[in-house]
Design an enzyme around this catalytic site. Structure first.
Site, PDB file in Angstrom:
ATOM      1  N   LYS A  13      31.574  22.018  20.900  1.00  0.00           N
ATOM      2  CA  LYS A  13      30.500  21.820  21.880  1.00  0.00           C
ATOM      3  C   LYS A  13      30.447  22.951  22.916  1.00  0.00           C
ATOM      4  CE  LYS A  13      32.925  18.323  24.716  1.00  0.00           C
ATOM      5  NZ  LYS A  13      34.271  18.761  24.333  1.00  0.00           N
ATOM      6  N   ARG A  88      32.196  11.993  30.651  1.00  0.00           N
ATOM      7  CA  ARG A  88      33.228  11.637  29.694  1.00  0.00           C
ATOM      8  C   ARG A  88      33.616  10.165  29.814  1.00  0.00           C
ATOM      9  NH1 ARG A  88      35.720  17.243  29.135  1.00  0.00           N
ATOM     10  NH2 ARG A  88      37.197  17.127  27.440  1.00  0.00           N
ATOM     11  N   ARG A 122      42.999  27.621  18.087  1.00  0.00           N
ATOM     12  CA  ARG A 122      42.107  28.130  19.133  1.00  0.00           C
ATOM     13  C   ARG A 122      42.866  28.984  20.157  1.00  0.00           C
ATOM     14  NH1 ARG A 122      38.387  24.096  22.707  1.00  0.00           N
ATOM     15  NH2 ARG A 122      40.331  23.318  23.610  1.00  0.00           N
ATOM     16  N   ARG A 155      45.648  27.453  25.128  1.00  0.00           N
ATOM     17  CA  ARG A 155      45.605  26.546  26.277  1.00  0.00           C
ATOM     18  C   ARG A 155      46.795  25.591  26.224  1.00  0.00           C
ATOM     19  NH1 ARG A 155      39.593  24.091  26.701  1.00  0.00           N
ATOM     20  NH2 ARG A 155      40.856  22.229  26.984  1.00  0.00           N
ATOM     21  N   ARG A 166      44.646  13.742  23.554  1.00  0.00           N
ATOM     22  CA  ARG A 166      43.261  14.007  23.976  1.00  0.00           C
ATOM     23  C   ARG A 166      42.282  13.316  23.034  1.00  0.00           C
ATOM     24  NH1 ARG A 166      42.985  20.117  23.852  1.00  0.00           N
ATOM     25  NH2 ARG A 166      40.933  19.980  24.791  1.00  0.00           N
TER      26      ARG A 166
HETATM   27  P1  AMP Z   1      37.746  20.586  28.164  1.00  0.00           P
HETATM   28  O1  AMP Z   1      37.807  22.025  28.503  1.00  0.00           O
HETATM   29  O2  AMP Z   1      36.332  20.067  28.160  1.00  0.00           O
HETATM   30  O3  AMP Z   1      38.486  20.230  26.895  1.00  0.00           O
HETATM   31  O4  AMP Z   1      38.482  19.803  29.349  1.00  0.00           O
HETATM   32  C1  AMP Z   1      39.869  20.024  29.608  1.00  0.00           C
HETATM   33  C2  AMP Z   1      40.420  18.899  30.466  1.00  0.00           C
HETATM   34  O5  AMP Z   1      39.743  18.872  31.741  1.00  0.00           O
HETATM   35  C3  AMP Z   1      40.238  17.502  29.915  1.00  0.00           C
HETATM   36  O6  AMP Z   1      41.228  17.170  28.951  1.00  0.00           O
HETATM   37  C4  AMP Z   1      40.356  16.668  31.197  1.00  0.00           C
HETATM   38  O7  AMP Z   1      41.714  16.573  31.624  1.00  0.00           O
HETATM   39  C5  AMP Z   1      39.619  17.537  32.203  1.00  0.00           C
HETATM   40  N1  AMP Z   1      38.179  17.188  32.248  1.00  0.00           N
HETATM   41  C6  AMP Z   1      37.122  17.997  31.916  1.00  0.00           C
HETATM   42  N2  AMP Z   1      35.948  17.349  32.080  1.00  0.00           N
HETATM   43  C7  AMP Z   1      36.265  16.105  32.521  1.00  0.00           C
HETATM   44  C8  AMP Z   1      35.503  14.952  32.851  1.00  0.00           C
HETATM   45  N3  AMP Z   1      34.164  14.942  32.735  1.00  0.00           N
HETATM   46  N4  AMP Z   1      36.165  13.848  33.273  1.00  0.00           N
HETATM   47  C9  AMP Z   1      37.497  13.835  33.403  1.00  0.00           C
HETATM   48  N5  AMP Z   1      38.287  14.878  33.075  1.00  0.00           N
HETATM   49  C10 AMP Z   1      37.679  16.006  32.648  1.00  0.00           C
END
Ligand code: AMP
Length: 218
Positions: A13, A88, A122, A155, A166
């Protein structure tokens, strides 16, 4: 032009959103990137978010909602935005409905096997956040970002045990949003058929889904 991207971590995404945003001339807002930037700058939000992110858990709603609401108030969001990684949870989606109208929710439908395979290979740029994949989206120069030549790193939340957590978090807390947006009549599924699908092919499927949605909405 207010679009959101739903989907498990590693569904593509982020890559798709970053390619679709310039077409509509709107910013691509990734809440994960906003948190990572806050962590880098050692802000109070970053300090609060860090532990949750490292464990593969969601940051509490009140923190993420406040941060996102501030971001979409900025001038560059006047004509719209593309949200990647927000909402989320159902409370986040409800809050978003109060502050903004979303026209389409793209749901990246990808199997667990593909997600695990993708996240394990990744790497991201430490400087600009550009995403690469050592199986598919290979950087031109080993270990360096194609865009800014920053160092590529894995990461911390892409370690195998965190990936599984996750995915579980996604299923429990985020997947109910599929029904939420289906009920609103604005959900479009984009299916990823196999691990070999390129980022370009994924972005093309997303464009087709958006075009289809816009044609249906006319
Ligand atoms: P992502 O880069 O989208 O995979 O996000 C990495 C991490 O950021 C997630 O595993 C959450 O810990 C936190 N995070 C990002 N967006 C949200 C959200 N909308 N609500 C809560 N935690 C978030």
């Amino acid at each position: 032009m207010r679009k959101i991207f739903l989907g498990p971590p590693g569904s593509g995404k982020g890559t798709a959103a970053s390619r679709v945003a310039p077409r509509f001339n709107v910013p691509h807002i990734c809440t994960g990137d906003l948190f990572r930037e806050n962590i880098k700058q050692e802000t109070p939000i970053g300090m609060e978010a860090k532990g949750y992110m490292e464990r593969g858990e969601l940051v509490p709603d009140e923190i993420v909602i406040g941060m996102l609401a501030n971001r979409i108030k900025q001038e560059d969001c006047e004509d719209g935005f593309i949200l990647d990684g927000f909402p989320r949870t159902i409370p986040q989606a409800e809050k978003l409905s109060e502050i903004s109208d979303i026209d389409v929710a793209i749901n990246m439908d990808v199997s667990d096997e593909i997600v695990i395979e993708r996240l394990s290979s990744r790497v991201v740029c430490k400087e600009c956040g550009e995403i690469f994949n050592l199986r598919g989206l290979i950087p031109k120069q080993e270990g360096k970002c194609d865009k800014c030549e920053g160092d590529l790193i894995r990461r911390p939340d892409d370690e195998p045990e965190v990936i599984q957590h996750r995915l579980d978090t996604y299923k429990e807390q985020t997947s109910p949003l599929i029904e939420f947006y289906k009920d609103k009549g604005i959900l479009k599924d984009v299916t990823c058929p196999n691990i070999n699908q390129t980022a370009e092919e994924t972005a093309q499927s997303v464009w087709d889904a958006i075009d289809e949605f816009l044609a249906e909405a006319k």
